[in-house]
Design an enzyme around this catalytic site. Structure first.
Site, PDB file in Angstrom:
ATOM      1  N   GLY A 176       0.816  -1.204   0.000  1.00  0.00           N
ATOM      2  CA  GLY A 176       0.000   0.000   0.000  1.00  0.00           C
ATOM      3  C   GLY A 176       0.852   1.256   0.000  1.00  0.00           C
ATOM      4  O   GLY A 176       1.898   1.332  -0.633  1.00  0.00           O
ATOM      5  N   GLY A 177       0.414   2.254   0.751  1.00  0.00           N
ATOM      6  CA  GLY A 177       1.131   3.525   0.797  1.00  0.00           C
ATOM      7  C   GLY A 177       2.540   3.413   1.332  1.00  0.00           C
ATOM      8  O   GLY A 177       3.391   4.257   1.040  1.00  0.00           O
ATOM      9  N   GLY A 411      22.772   9.562 -31.834  1.00  0.00           N
ATOM     10  CA  GLY A 411      22.352  10.224 -30.614  1.00  0.00           C
ATOM     11  C   GLY A 411      22.829   9.517 -29.364  1.00  0.00           C
ATOM     12  O   GLY A 411      23.034  10.150 -28.318  1.00  0.00           O
ATOM     13  N   ALA A 412      23.023   8.201 -29.452  1.00  0.00           N
ATOM     14  CA  ALA A 412      23.501   7.453 -28.297  1.00  0.00           C
ATOM     15  C   ALA A 412      24.940   7.854 -27.953  1.00  0.00           C
ATOM     16  O   ALA A 412      25.331   7.853 -26.787  1.00  0.00           O
ATOM     17  CB  ALA A 412      23.409   5.957 -28.561  1.00  0.00           C
TER      18      ALA A 412
END
Length: 521
Positions: A176-177, A411-412
């Site tokens: 949960g939280g 771009g790499a």
């Protein structure tokens, strides 16, 4: 006087009785059940992790004040969490450990307040914070007060982010939280078979989606170390986990105002590493193990990996060079040819930012043919995720040294800490290929007409590929432009890296004044 002494003795005895009761946690039966599950108690964990006799407890006498749902009749020693401070290898750390033997380690108002006060104390003195999680979640009987407690912990996590190292240790359920505190911390450790972390458990998943899944498959150590990337370290048992935490801390400073401790090194910093001369195969399409490069240059060949099982096409972790801590980010040609994809970009970007926050220099080893193509990557947002790595490198102000071992395409190439993103010193091995793309693809585009009109198109294509390779697929053009500082023999790599990081120890960067940047999350 004697009456006073007797009265004091009676008070001391009462104190000792109460203290012993509180130290016993949930009692013998609850402790036995914890051991049957293969888990230490919270107190045993604290003693096992910290230096012998160094732990100083705070908040032992804290009690909850809830009265609803017969909570006023429930005894909860320490309100289900142990907090305090101690040392690991002589260095101060603050620690909290949820006690599953006390109301399932559930988090209520005072339980949360103890953790929050410990976080605030760690931040105040600039010491690492370690949180051991073993809890059934929010204490339902306390309602919104429990939720408020989580919120205070999350806020403190955020305030401490980038200031002190925060280590989360999952040693039982965390659901949960409760999962968001580990997610906000710098490092998450999990243990095989006993750690569980998920927003909603298997029963809720089955009720809502119809899926049947075990707790371990849904949120176990290997799931979060290899699939989700939520965790960073996996241990076979609790003792192994504590050993890994101690090792990690040896590479980290106390806080963002300090540097990691340097250790004596008995290895010759000028010694050549001849094995590196043959690590790259002659066939550029053949993979090799980048780990061989890392261990060859590292002191004693030691490499402490970060997220070892996640996005294995990218290697991240810590080494020492001549005793100094250095963070390594490296493409792994053995996995997906070392391509950058969504997960690899996220992994590397988070690691770069963590190291930059704690003044750890960055060494980037490059062998990358580009970004992984495909609809799955495009639909998943490779543009946005890939941009995180560009942002992280550009933002980092620590010393940044880059070594291109073989391929650095498109771009790499830019994204792997090139000169253009602020790389301080960039090296390349003689066989490095720095180009927009591979020779095959480039020849098909540049020479498409010549190939199409040739009497023997395949022969012409082969010739044009060779022509492109000879002209462009090398490190010399980039070196001529100043994008590569030097081309070095592989055997000299360790010596040159040590020298480079030594020269950058005094690096200072003036940054643009702003509230904060807007990283593409």
């Amino acid at each position: 006087m004697k009456e006073g002494q007797t009265l004091l003795t009676e008070k001391q005895e009462k104190f000792e009785e109460l203290r012993e009761k509180l130290l016993a946690g949930g009692g013998e039966r609850a402790v036995a059940r914890q051991h049957e599950r293969g888990k230490m108690t919270a107190r045993e964990r604290v003693y096992a992790l910290l230096d012998d006799r160094s732990f100083v407890e705070t908040g032992l006498f804290v009690k909850h004040r809830s009265t609803e749902f017969e909570m006023d009749k429930k005894d909860a020693p320490g309100d289900g969490v142990i907090t305090g401070y101690g040392t690991i290898n002589g260095r101060l750390v603050y620690i909290s450990a949820q006690d599953f033997t006390v109301i399932g380690g559930s988090l209520g108002e005072e339980h949360a307040a103890k953790i929050a006060r410990t976080q605030e104390a760690a931040l105040k003195v600039g010491a690492p914070m370690i949180a051991i999680n073993d809890s059934g979640g929010a204490r339902i009987q306390e309602g919104v007060d429990a939720l408020a407690g989580y919120g205070r912990i999350f806020f403190n996590n955020t305030q401490a982010s980038g200031v002190i190292p925060q280590i989360s240790v999952i040693m039982g359920p965390c659901a949960g939280g409760a999962v968001y505190s580990p997610a906000l911390m710098d490092y998450v450790f999990m243990v095989d078979n006993t750690s569980e972390m998920f927003i909603t458990g298997p029963k809720v998943v089955q009720a809502v989606t119809g899926e049947e899944v075990s707790s371990q498959d849904l949120g176990g150590a290997m799931t979060h170390n290899s699939i989700s990337g939520v965790a960073h370290y996996r241990a076979t048992n609790e003792e192994d986990c504590f050993s890994q935490i101690r090792t990690l801390l040896s590479y980290l400073p106390q806080n963002n105002m300090e540097r990691p401790d340097a250790l004596p090194c008995d290895e010759d910093p000028d010694a050549k590493r001849l094995e590196l001369n043959t690590v790259i195969p002659e066939d550029p399409a053949k993979p090799y193990n980048m780990l061989d490069v890392i261990t060859a240059i590292a002191d004693r060949g030691e490499f402490f990996q970060y997220q070892e099982y996640y996005a294995t096409n990218m290697l991240t972790g810590y080494i020492r060079l001549n005793g100094e801590v250095v963070a390594v980010i490296a493409n792994q040609p053995r996995v997906m040819a070392g391509c950058l994809d969504i997960n690899a970009s996220d992994k590397a970007a988070r690691f770069v930012r963590t190291c930059d926050a704690f003044n750890i220099p960055l060494l980037t080893l490059v062998d990358v043919p580009g970004y992984l193509p495909g609809t799955q990557q495009e639909y998943g947002g490779i543009i946005r995720h890939g941009a995180k790595l560009l942002y992280a490198y550009s933002e980092a102000t620590v010393p940044k040294v880059t070594l291109i071992t073989r391929k650095a395409y498109g771009g790499a190439y830019i994204g792997m800490c090139s000169k253009h993103l602020g790389g301080d010193i960039v090296f390349a091995w003689p066989g490095a290929e720095i180009a927009v793309m591979g020779a095959d693809g480039a020849a098909n585009i540049i020479f498409s007409k010549a190939i199409r009109n040739a009497d023997d198109p395949e022969k012409e294509r082969t010739a044009k590929i060779k022509e492109y390779e000879d002209k462009m697929m090398n490190p010399y053009i980039a070196a001529a432009r100043g994008y590569v500082d030097d081309i070095i023999l592989p055997e000299d790599t360790r010596q040159r890296l040590i020298s480079s990081f030594d020269s950058l120890k005094g690096k200072r960067v003036l940054t643009v004044s702003k509230k904060h940047g807007n990283i593409p999350l």
